[in-house]
Design an enzyme around this catalytic site. Structure first.
Site, PDB file in Angstrom:
ATOM      1  N   GLU A  68      40.469  45.471  35.082  1.00  0.00           N
ATOM      2  CA  GLU A  68      39.406  46.272  34.442  1.00  0.00           C
ATOM      3  C   GLU A  68      38.337  46.448  35.498  1.00  0.00           C
ATOM      4  O   GLU A  68      37.658  45.500  35.865  1.00  0.00           O
ATOM      5  CB  GLU A  68      38.849  45.533  33.239  1.00  0.00           C
ATOM      6  CG  GLU A  68      39.860  45.358  32.131  1.00  0.00           C
ATOM      7  CD  GLU A  68      39.316  44.442  31.055  1.00  0.00           C
ATOM      8  OE1 GLU A  68      38.190  44.691  30.589  1.00  0.00           O
ATOM      9  OE2 GLU A  68      39.995  43.486  30.701  1.00  0.00           O
ATOM     10  N   GLY A 111      36.162  43.404  37.503  1.00  0.00           N
ATOM     11  CA  GLY A 111      35.232  43.437  38.623  1.00  0.00           C
ATOM     12  C   GLY A 111      35.268  44.786  39.305  1.00  0.00           C
ATOM     13  O   GLY A 111      35.622  45.802  38.697  1.00  0.00           O
ATOM     14  N   SER A 112      34.913  44.782  40.573  1.00  0.00           N
ATOM     15  CA  SER A 112      34.784  46.044  41.296  1.00  0.00           C
ATOM     16  C   SER A 112      36.148  46.556  41.780  1.00  0.00           C
ATOM     17  O   SER A 112      37.126  45.796  41.850  1.00  0.00           O
ATOM     18  CB  SER A 112      33.864  45.841  42.499  1.00  0.00           C
ATOM     19  OG  SER A 112      34.456  44.909  43.372  1.00  0.00           O
ATOM     20  N   GLY A 132      39.382  44.467  43.004  1.00  0.00           N
ATOM     21  CA  GLY A 132      40.587  44.679  42.198  1.00  0.00           C
ATOM     22  C   GLY A 132      41.808  44.965  43.066  1.00  0.00           C
ATOM     23  O   GLY A 132      42.901  44.457  42.821  1.00  0.00           O
ATOM     24  N   CYS A 172      29.803  48.039  32.976  1.00  0.00           N
ATOM     25  CA  CYS A 172      30.851  48.886  33.579  1.00  0.00           C
ATOM     26  C   CYS A 172      30.827  50.274  32.957  1.00  0.00           C
ATOM     27  O   CYS A 172      30.991  51.268  33.649  1.00  0.00           O
ATOM     28  CB  CYS A 172      32.218  48.229  33.433  1.00  0.00           C
ATOM     29  SG  CYS A 172      32.651  47.822  31.733  1.00  0.00           S
TER      30      CYS A 172
HETATM   31  P1  NAD Z   1      33.343  41.680  42.150  1.00  0.00           P
HETATM   32  O1  NAD Z   1      34.552  42.493  42.247  1.00  0.00           O
HETATM   33  O2  NAD Z   1      32.506  41.466  43.350  1.00  0.00           O
HETATM   34  O3  NAD Z   1      33.714  40.183  41.654  1.00  0.00           O
HETATM   35  C1  NAD Z   1      34.446  39.956  40.469  1.00  0.00           C
HETATM   36  C2  NAD Z   1      35.066  38.575  40.525  1.00  0.00           C
HETATM   37  O4  NAD Z   1      36.040  38.529  41.584  1.00  0.00           O
HETATM   38  C3  NAD Z   1      34.077  37.443  40.812  1.00  0.00           C
HETATM   39  O5  NAD Z   1      34.465  36.310  40.058  1.00  0.00           O
HETATM   40  C4  NAD Z   1      34.294  37.207  42.300  1.00  0.00           C
HETATM   41  O6  NAD Z   1      33.920  35.903  42.698  1.00  0.00           O
HETATM   42  C5  NAD Z   1      35.792  37.389  42.418  1.00  0.00           C
HETATM   43  N1  NAD Z   1      36.290  37.718  43.757  1.00  0.00           N
HETATM   44  C6  NAD Z   1      35.616  38.193  44.816  1.00  0.00           C
HETATM   45  N2  NAD Z   1      36.458  38.407  45.860  1.00  0.00           N
HETATM   46  C7  NAD Z   1      37.703  38.066  45.432  1.00  0.00           C
HETATM   47  C8  NAD Z   1      39.001  38.099  46.027  1.00  0.00           C
HETATM   48  N3  NAD Z   1      39.191  38.508  47.271  1.00  0.00           N
HETATM   49  N4  NAD Z   1      40.041  37.708  45.283  1.00  0.00           N
HETATM   50  C9  NAD Z   1      39.879  37.298  44.009  1.00  0.00           C
HETATM   51  N5  NAD Z   1      38.681  37.255  43.378  1.00  0.00           N
HETATM   52  C10 NAD Z   1      37.605  37.634  44.100  1.00  0.00           C
HETATM   53  O7  NAD Z   1      32.502  42.292  40.952  1.00  0.00           O
HETATM   54  P2  NAD Z   1      31.038  41.904  40.485  1.00  0.00           P
HETATM   55  O8  NAD Z   1      30.066  42.425  41.501  1.00  0.00           O
HETATM   56  O9  NAD Z   1      31.018  40.450  40.101  1.00  0.00           O
HETATM   57  O10 NAD Z   1      30.928  42.753  39.114  1.00  0.00           O
HETATM   58  C11 NAD Z   1      30.528  44.081  39.066  1.00  0.00           C
HETATM   59  C12 NAD Z   1      31.724  45.013  38.978  1.00  0.00           C
HETATM   60  O11 NAD Z   1      32.518  44.685  37.847  1.00  0.00           O
HETATM   61  C13 NAD Z   1      31.327  46.450  38.789  1.00  0.00           C
HETATM   62  O12 NAD Z   1      32.112  47.268  39.611  1.00  0.00           O
HETATM   63  C14 NAD Z   1      31.643  46.709  37.320  1.00  0.00           C
HETATM   64  O13 NAD Z   1      31.855  48.058  36.996  1.00  0.00           O
HETATM   65  C15 NAD Z   1      32.839  45.883  37.140  1.00  0.00           C
HETATM   66  N6  NAD Z   1      33.076  45.609  35.725  1.00  0.00           N
HETATM   67  C16 NAD Z   1      34.125  46.217  35.076  1.00  0.00           C
HETATM   68  C17 NAD Z   1      34.332  45.998  33.725  1.00  0.00           C
HETATM   69  C18 NAD Z   1      35.474  46.641  32.982  1.00  0.00           C
HETATM   70  O14 NAD Z   1      35.812  46.142  31.934  1.00  0.00           O
HETATM   71  N7  NAD Z   1      36.058  47.701  33.461  1.00  0.00           N
HETATM   72  C19 NAD Z   1      33.478  45.159  33.028  1.00  0.00           C
HETATM   73  C20 NAD Z   1      32.428  44.573  33.697  1.00  0.00           C
HETATM   74  C21 NAD Z   1      32.236  44.799  35.058  1.00  0.00           C
END
Ligand code: NAD
Length: 467
Positions: free
Chosen positions: A238, A216-217, A221, A272
């Protein structure tokens, strides 16, 4: 402890939330908004299931191969549901399902290697590998199924069990995938939980979880790493990327324009490791802008279920608002839209594919991750300037160099500060490669044998050699 939200008190399991089709704005379905207190029972069951699952590697491998077949058999239903909740063209949903099945098969074939230590001591020393226990996987909305598979395939193959939490924007196909996998796996080996925050935060900090694997973001993270510190669980992150494509002065623009365009716009730019910035030699800059803008103006944008569509909607309303905000800011900063630059009328989350030129290098569309169908193209005068600009970011996921002489391009690619670099293409990954970002793009290694061992712990036995 915060007071429970209305309708989310422990024991009341009826709370649900709707999942919206970004192409139409309609609600596709509802899913349970699980209360974090339910995690105790879920993780407890995952722990009990671990005892049987870890015991028999051959049975595990067979079950994972059967699971891969089941995923393919259910491919049509999974793909349609994925497209409805995520927005991507149906062909991309099918590709995601293929990769899900491929990951199950790849990791089913891996086994940890027991190794002798030969260091001259009269001791028989052996390194063996053991599973960790219940693993928590938290995934984003851009590739719900294949990113989940990137986590459950190695974790389960290594003998762990898993609790998987999809994004609240895209839980439907993941829930269906969970029931498909349940036809092949023993009970409670993989459990899908759905709910809004603080479900993820509580899962990451749960004392019964031994590894938290998150995609995620960057800000989330950081929160996940902080939450996992409570139980000192292993953490794999990641995170985001802001990949640069550096075009060299011998590049044949017409030859690479299609590949470059799709490296930036696949999945509506919500990748990503999409190309998020292009650096072109000043002499070729106008030609590059023109070639990309031509494609942006003519690509078929529409609902993912329409077979003509090549580019779907942005995946959800908050992301559309973010894409619009960074674009407006760039235009206000002095950028010019050679194509697009605005959202499209209608009920869905559609944004016109956008090519930006004359963008100030400190505009957020360059310095941050736009994660949408918007691409800035920046001119450079010297190669050192281009490499410095490509590296001048807090991210370090991927990068690419494009030119007629692949050896020269590869030499430049070697100067990029990132985990994976490509020559004349971008974002193609092998299942057998390590996947790891540098700087803010990640912690730990996913993919290949490294990702597999990331779900194992060493267990070392020393025994005096017999006389
Ligand atoms: P996000 O970080 O908002 O959410 C990711 C996940 O975390 C979701 O399931 C969300 O519900 C959960 N989440 C939210 N707050 C949380 C918390 N406090 N504790 C635990 N979990 C929580 O990301 P997004 O908007 O869903 O996805 C987009 C991001 O993901 C972009 O930054 C993208 O670059 C990244 N991404 C990275 C990769 C990689 O492999 N490096 C791959 C795909 C996406």
């Amino acid at each position: 402890m915060p007071a429970p939200e209305p309708g989310r008190a422990p024991g009341r399991r009826t709370a649900r939330f709707g999942v919206v089709d970004p192409a139409t704005g309609e609600t596709v379905d509802e899913v349970p908004d699980q209360h974090p207190d339910e995690l105790d029972a879920v993780v407890g069951r995952a722990h009990r299931a671990w005892r049987g699952w870890r015991a028999d590697p051959a049975a595990r491998a067979t079950a994972l191969r059967v699971a891969a077949d089941a995923v393919e058999t259910a491919g049509g239903s999974l793909a349609r549901l994925l497209t409805r909740e995520q927005g991507k063209p149906l062909a991309e949903s099918y590709a995601e399902i293929d990769r899900t099945a491929a990951r199950l098969r790849y990791f089913a074939d891996l086994a940890p290697r027991t190794r002798r230590i030969t260091d001259g001591r009269p001791v028989h020393s052996e390194i063996r590998w053991r599973s960790l226990g219940p693993v928590a996987a938290i995934v984003p909305w851009n590739f719900p199924l294949q990113l989940a598979a990137a986590k459950f395939a190695p974790a389960l193959a290594a003998g762990n069990t898993m609790v998987l939490k999809p994004s609240p924007f895209t839980p439907l196909a993941t829930r269906l995938l969970g029931s498909v996998l349940a036809t092949a796996l023993p009970e409670d080996v993989l459990t899908v939980v759905t709910g809004r925050e603080p479900l993820g935060a509580r899962l990451a900090s749960h004392p019964g979880i031994r590894h938290v694997t998150f995609t995620g973001s960057v800000p989330t993270g950081r929160a996940v790493a902080g939450a996992a510190a409570a139980s000192l669980a292993r953490v794999t992150l990641e995170l985001g990327g802001n990949d640069a494509a550096v075009l060299l002065d011998d590049v044949e623009v017409d030859r690479i324009a299609d590949r470059l365009f799709w490296a930036a716009f696949r999945n509506c730019g919500q990748v990503c490791m999409a190309v998020k910035r292009v650096y072109a030699p000043a002499r070729l800059h106008a030609e590059v802008v023109e070639a990309l803008a031509r494609r942006a103006k003519t690509v078929a944008v529409g609902p993912g279920l329409d077979p003509e569509t090549r580019l779907g909607p942005v995946s959800n309303a908050p992301q559309l608002a973010r894409v619009e905000q960074v674009t407006k800011r760039a235009l206000a900063d002095g950028a010019r839209a050679a194509a697009g630059g605005h959202r499209l009328d209608g009920p869905g989350c559609f944004f016109a594919p956008t090519i930006l030129t004359d963008v100030p290098p400190d505009s957020p569309v360059v310095t941050e991750e736009q994660f949408g169908p918007v691409l800035p193209v920046l001119p450079y005068r010297s190669l050192d300037e281009a490499v410095d600009a490509a590296n001048g970011t807090g991210f370090g996921l991927g990068g690419s160099v494009w030119g007629a002489d692949p050896d020269r391009a590869e030499a430049v690619a070697g100067r990029l500060e990132c985990g994976t670099a490509w020559i004349n293409h971008h974002a193609e990954l092998s299942l057998a490669q390590p996947f790891a970002g540098v700087k803010n793009s990640g912690v730990g290694i996913a993919g290949g044998p490294w990702g597999f061992y990331g779900n194992l712990r060493p267990f070392v036995v020393h025994r005096p050699q017999e006389e």
